[in-house]
Write a protein that holds these residues in place. Structure first.
Motif, short mmCIF file in Angstrom:
data_model
loop_
_atom_site.label_atom_id
_atom_site.label_comp_id
_atom_site.label_asym_id
_atom_site.label_seq_id
_atom_site.Cartn_x
_atom_site.Cartn_y
_atom_site.Cartn_z
N VAL A 1 12.02 32.69 -1.58
CA VAL A 1 12.65 33.77 -0.79
C VAL A 1 13.29 33.18 0.46
N ASP A 2 12.53 32.29 1.14
CA ASP A 2 13.09 31.66 2.35
C ASP A 2 14.35 30.89 2.02
N LEU A 3 14.31 30.15 0.89
CA LEU A 3 15.49 29.37 0.51
C LEU A 3 16.69 30.27 0.24
N ILE B 1 24.54 25.43 2.45
CA ILE B 1 24.85 25.56 1.02
C ILE B 1 23.65 25.15 0.17
N LEU B 2 23.33 26.05 -0.75
CA LEU B 2 22.26 25.78 -1.69
C LEU B 2 22.93 25.37 -3.00
N LEU B 3 22.63 24.16 -3.45
CA LEU B 3 23.25 23.68 -4.69
C LEU B 3 22.18 23.70 -5.78
N SER C 1 21.95 14.36 0.21
CA SER C 1 21.96 15.68 0.88
C SER C 1 21.17 15.66 2.19
N GLN C 2 20.45 14.56 2.44
CA GLN C 2 19.63 14.42 3.65
C GLN C 2 18.55 15.50 3.72
N ASN C 3 18.12 15.97 2.55
CA ASN C 3 17.06 16.99 2.48
C ASN C 3 16.21 16.72 1.23
N VAL D 1 23.22 20.87 3.16
CA VAL D 1 23.02 21.08 1.72
C VAL D 1 21.54 20.97 1.35
N LYS D 2 21.04 21.97 0.65
CA LYS D 2 19.71 21.86 0.04
C LYS D 2 19.89 22.01 -1.46
N ILE D 3 19.12 21.21 -2.21
CA ILE D 3 19.34 21.18 -3.66
C ILE D 3 18.08 21.62 -4.41
N VAL D 4 18.31 22.47 -5.41
CA VAL D 4 17.24 22.87 -6.32
C VAL D 4 17.65 22.43 -7.72
N LEU D 5 16.75 21.72 -8.39
CA LEU D 5 17.05 21.21 -9.74
C LEU D 5 16.20 21.91 -10.78
#
Ligand code: C5P
Length: 401
Positions: free
Chosen positions: A77-79, A7-9, A55-57, A34-38
């Motif tokens: 793109v990879d994300l 899941i990308l948050l 998120s451990q990332n 979980v990976k997070i983009v702010l």
């Protein structure tokens, strides 16, 4: 249900961003990666360090990553391709408008535009912003692109006003994600009945006749079915195992007669039934009300037949896909095929005690799947969770969507 899902948050800059710490925690607890983009303004409301710890990332914000001695590219793109689903929460009016118009001036928007997975957005803003025609237009446009809106909830807002615009509660966001994933699951809407474990046939108040079954195979079949979206009724004989999945309704029984009654109470509404229990064929004819006293000489027990649960269900089945197990020691294939016919089954899973690692007790099994057209498929020795997944793959090939 979110177990193993990537899941990308995406978090944008509204006060509700603080709630994403709870959301992240719930997603991780549900087994997701979980990976997070702010966005830059989100970082003013919630600490990237908190989010990366939860998120451990690493948390990503910029297109370029500058370390002390190197510069590298955060590949949007990879994300976008990594994720099974993307959820943008809170989604501000500003970000929603940019998403709707294809603007791409930060990493989050670039990831959104690159994402091939389902995208969910959970708006949060003041009530007048929420009902502004331009915001409504963004909602509509984004939904017309196939994005799923998680509507805001009503209540006290950070502005002091009260109304529609609060970010959906993290628990509700998780529920909506799970619900939508389930709808796409192959067993969604199907009712599955499974028997598991041994039965105990009472001799007196403290003694019983039983067998060595642990219930592992039946419990694994139940878990797999639940993960595939089914509503599962698991009728279990005495077992130390637990089944905590919310889609599993566990009914504990002791004797074959109890199991017979529980199965008949649920069979009519079931779509698929798998009998994985090791049911005692016989029970003591007389059950002593008091503890039996020892006496001189031998003791002879008179046993009477238990009902054959599976056979009795085969006799009344209508639409149900009925699967039995056969544990054989000789003439395996012939015996299993005979059982399939006699019990009016759609398929039977054969395991033989001649195969090392198969059958009772251990955590492995080696099976042959036989259907009513005598199609035979033999599998390698595998762990019971893997066997459960093989059995469900075979069943899915043979039932109507
Ligand atoms: O005839 P046999 O006992 O070998 O058949 C095994 C299959 O029948 C298993 O699927 C088992 O769960 C089911 N069974 C049953 N009721 C019984 C005996 C067996 O449902 N009394």
């Amino acid at each position: 249900m979110l177990r193993g899902k990537k899941i990308l948050l995406g978090i944008t800059g509204g006060i509700a961003a603080y709630k994403t710490t709870f959301l992240t925690r719930l997603l991780i607890k549900a087994g997701a990666q979980v990976k997070i983009v702010l966005t830059e303004s989100a970082a003013a409301f919630v600490s990237p360090l908190t989010l990366s710890t939860l998120s451990q990332n690493p948390v990503l914000m910029d297109f370029v990553k500058e370390d002390d001695d190197s510069i590298s590219w955060n590949n949007h793109v990879d994300l976008g391709l990594w994720a099974d689903l993307m959820v943008i929460a809170p989604a501000t009016a500003n970000t929603l408008s940019k998403m709707a118009n294809g603007t791409c001036d930060n990493l989050l928007l670039a990831v959104y535009l690159s994402a091939k997975c389902p995208v969910y957005f959970a708006p949060a803003m003041d009530l007048d912003m929420y009902r502004h025609p331009s915001t409504t237009e963004s909602f509509e446009k984004l939904q017309s692109f196939g994005n799923v809106m998680i509507p805001a909830e009503s209540g006290e807002l950070a502005s002091g006003l009260s109304g529609l615009g609060r970010l959906a509660e993290p628990e509700n966001i998780v529920k909506i994600l799970e619900y939508n994933l389930l709808k796409k699951s192959p067993l969604h809407g199907k009712k599955v009945l499974i028997t598991a474990g041994p039965t105990h046939e009472a001799l007196d108040p403290v003694r019983f006749l039983g067998n060595r079954a642990t219930g592992t195979m039946g419990f694994e079949l139940a878990k797999t079915a639940a993960n595939l979206g089914a509503e599962v009724t698991l009728v279990s004989g005495p077992s130390q195992l637990s089944a905590t999945h919310p889609n599993i309704n566990r009914i504990d029984v002791t004797s074959a007669q109890d199991m017979y009654e529980a199965c008949h109470a649920h069979f009519e509404t079931s779509d698929i039934m798998i009998a994985a229990a090791a049911v005692a064929d016989y029970r003591p004819k007389n059950v002593s009300e008091q503890k039996m006293k020892k006496k001189e000489g031998d003791l002879t027990l008179v046993l009477e037949r238990n009902p054959d649960i599976l056979k009795s269900l085969g006799e009344i089945k209508k639409k149900q896909f009925l699967v039995g197990f056969a544990l054989e020691t000789e003439n395996e294939l012939e015996n299993a095929k005979g059982k399939l016919q006699r019990k009016n089954l759609d398929a039977i899973v054969l395991n033989t005690l001649n195969d090392k690692g198969a059958g009772f007790g251990g955590n492995t099994n080696k099976i042959t799947f036989i259907d009513k057209n005598s199609t035979i498929k033999t599998f390698a020795l595998k762990t019971k969770p893997e066997v459960a997944s093989d059995i469900w793959s075979e069943i899915l090939l043979r039932i109507d969507g």
